[in-house]
Scaffold this motif. Structure first.
Motif, short mmCIF file in Angstrom:
data_model
loop_
_atom_site.label_atom_id
_atom_site.label_comp_id
_atom_site.label_asym_id
_atom_site.label_seq_id
_atom_site.Cartn_x
_atom_site.Cartn_y
_atom_site.Cartn_z
N UNK A 1 0.82 -1.20 0.00
CA UNK A 1 0.00 0.00 0.00
C UNK A 1 0.85 1.25 0.00
N UNK A 2 0.47 2.20 -0.82
CA UNK A 2 1.19 3.47 -0.95
C UNK A 2 0.22 4.64 -0.82
N UNK A 3 0.71 5.72 -0.19
CA UNK A 3 -0.13 6.90 0.02
C UNK A 3 0.04 7.98 -1.04
N UNK A 4 1.23 8.06 -1.60
CA UNK A 4 1.57 9.18 -2.48
C UNK A 4 1.82 8.67 -3.90
N UNK A 5 1.09 9.24 -4.85
CA UNK A 5 1.07 8.70 -6.20
C UNK A 5 2.44 8.73 -6.85
N UNK A 6 3.14 9.87 -6.80
CA UNK A 6 4.43 9.95 -7.48
C UNK A 6 5.46 9.02 -6.86
N UNK A 7 5.49 8.98 -5.53
CA UNK A 7 6.41 8.08 -4.84
C UNK A 7 6.14 6.63 -5.23
N UNK A 8 4.86 6.28 -5.26
CA UNK A 8 4.49 4.91 -5.61
C UNK A 8 4.86 4.59 -7.06
N UNK A 9 4.62 5.54 -7.95
CA UNK A 9 4.93 5.32 -9.36
C UNK A 9 6.43 5.06 -9.55
N UNK A 10 7.25 5.81 -8.84
CA UNK A 10 8.69 5.61 -8.92
C UNK A 10 9.07 4.19 -8.47
N UNK A 11 8.41 3.70 -7.42
CA UNK A 11 8.71 2.34 -6.94
C UNK A 11 8.21 1.29 -7.93
N UNK A 12 7.04 1.52 -8.48
CA UNK A 12 6.50 0.58 -9.46
C UNK A 12 7.45 0.45 -10.64
N UNK A 13 8.00 1.59 -11.08
CA UNK A 13 8.95 1.57 -12.18
C UNK A 13 10.25 0.86 -11.77
N UNK A 14 10.73 1.15 -10.55
CA UNK A 14 11.98 0.56 -10.08
C UNK A 14 11.87 -0.96 -9.93
N UNK A 15 10.66 -1.42 -9.63
CA UNK A 15 10.43 -2.85 -9.41
C UNK A 15 9.65 -3.47 -10.57
N UNK A 16 9.88 -2.96 -11.74
CA UNK A 16 9.11 -3.37 -12.92
C UNK A 16 9.23 -4.86 -13.20
N UNK A 17 10.37 -5.44 -12.87
CA UNK A 17 10.54 -6.88 -13.14
C UNK A 17 9.65 -7.75 -12.26
N UNK A 18 9.12 -7.17 -11.20
CA UNK A 18 8.22 -7.91 -10.30
C UNK A 18 6.75 -7.55 -10.55
N UNK A 19 6.49 -6.78 -11.58
CA UNK A 19 5.16 -6.20 -11.77
C UNK A 19 4.04 -7.24 -11.81
N UNK A 20 4.30 -8.37 -12.40
CA UNK A 20 3.25 -9.38 -12.49
C UNK A 20 2.97 -10.10 -11.19
N UNK A 21 3.83 -9.88 -10.19
CA UNK A 21 3.68 -10.59 -8.92
C UNK A 21 3.28 -9.69 -7.76
N UNK A 22 3.54 -8.40 -7.88
CA UNK A 22 3.18 -7.45 -6.82
C UNK A 22 1.82 -6.83 -7.11
N UNK A 23 1.03 -6.67 -6.07
CA UNK A 23 -0.27 -6.01 -6.16
C UNK A 23 -0.15 -4.65 -5.46
N UNK A 24 -0.35 -3.58 -6.21
CA UNK A 24 -0.18 -2.22 -5.68
C UNK A 24 -1.53 -1.61 -5.33
#
Length: 228
Positions: free
Chosen positions: A55-78
């Motif tokens: 769970x993330x509170x701040x959109x830009x911060x979360x987006x940066x993490x989603x991009x940084x962890x792109x290789x896990x995208x299919x396994x992480x639920x944001x």
């Protein structure tokens, strides 16, 4: 951060113990790790320890993490669990799996319109403000059913239930009373025929009380990642 795996184990033990006391299945509670303000490396460490929902509170911060962890995208639920402004809905619609803080029809409409067709429907919760605090987001409980029905009718969204952030208190009786108010709203929506299954409430300090009041998803940050 070396303790994240241990902390996760302790939190899961708390949830399991609460479920055991109440005769609930441990599978009936989902653990959302609240990773706001912590770096992508902390999320990866929790992921390596078996955690999948964040769970993330701040959109830009979360987006940066989603991009940084792109290789896990299919396994992480944001999950977005912070307030959402109209000018940020497109990023959320395109990159998140859940939005737990829908408290206005306008926000829901924008999410629906901006959810890409190639993605599954965005899972959403209606946030209710049961404490009456002006500083808290959330729809008034008396208006929750109307909003929920409107949200449920929108394409590209799937209404899953209710979320709330009761005012924190160390008093177990006060915790139970505040959480019970949220449960009442959830039950009202269900009684009205809405096919909902998620009651998101409970954090590090009151997760046992939340499990007792019927929570199906607890949002835990400090007890997993430490103090911010």
């Amino acid at each position: 951060m070396a303790t994240i795996a241990n902390n996760l184990q302790l939190v899961r033990s708390r949830i399991n113990a609460a479920c055991s006391r109440l005769g609930r299945s441990t599978d009936s509670i989902r653990l959302l790790a609240v990773s706001k303000t912590f770096p992508a490396e902390a999320v990866r460490e929790a992921f390596d320890a078996g955690q999948r929902c964040f769970g993330e509170n701040y959109v830009q911060e979360a987006f940066d993490k989603i991009q940084a962890l792109d290789t896990l995208r299919g396994e992480i639920e944001w999950h977005l669990i912070g307030p959402l402004q109209s000018n940020k809905t497109r990023v959320v619609a395109e990159h998140f799996d859940w939005v737990q803080t829908v408290d206005r029809l306008k926000i829901a409409q924008r999410l629906s319109e901006q959810r890409p067709d190639h993605l599954p429907p965005l899972q959403v919760l209606v946030q209710v403000n049961t404490s009456g605090e002006d500083t808290k987001s959330g729809v008034d409980p008396t208006k929750a059913l109307t909003l929920a029905q409107q949200v449920a009718a929108l394409p590209r969204l799937t209404l899953r239930g209710v979320m709330a952030l009761p005012a924190p208190t160390p008093d177990p009786q006060a915790q139970a009373a505040a959480l019970a108010q949220v449960r009442v709203v959830f039950d009202q929506l269900k009684a009205a025929g809405l096919p909902i299954d998620t009651l998101s409430m409970g954090m590090s300090g009151d997760l046992e009380a939340a499990v007792e009041q019927g929570s199906t998803m607890v949002r835990v940050g400090t007890a997993i990642f430490g103090h911010r």
